[in-house]
Motif scaffolding. Structure first.
Motif: not given
Length: 109
Positions: A25-26, A43-45, A7-12
């Protein structure tokens, strides 16, 4: 096995059970790569719980597979473009036309 979604918008980056259908993006990862996954700095995982053991197949999976096989085996008619009188008048050598291909008469010797 796991599916990685960005999720690029949330850097996740979200790592969870295998997706049931393809999305942009999957990415499907094997167990080894899903365990070693790291994300870029900032980024968060998010790791969702993945059920241990082999995946169970449902009757929906079997029906979807059968439908896909039937669809692939179904013959598809070739698209034909009808020859109109205006087309023949434009080129007197043209006999027929199929998409971008033309059938021409043999030139008189």
């Amino acid at each position: 096995m796991a599916t990685l979604t960005y999720v690029y918008a949330d850097s996740t980056a979200v790592l969870g059970p295998l997706a049931t259908y393809a999305e942009p993006h999957c990415y499907d990862l094997c167990t080894e790569h899903s365990e070693r996954l790291t994300a870029p700095r900032g980024w968060e995982v998010v790791r969702l719980a993945i059920a241990p053991g082999p995946a169970r197949h449902s009757s929906d999976d079997l029906e979807a597979l059968a439908d896909a096989v039937r669809e692939a085996a179904r013959p598809r008619p070739a698209p034909q473009e009808p020859v109109t009188p205006s087309t023949r008048e434009a080129d007197p050598m043209e006999v027929a036309r199929r998409t971008h291909l033309r059938v021409l008469r043999a030139p008189d010797a």
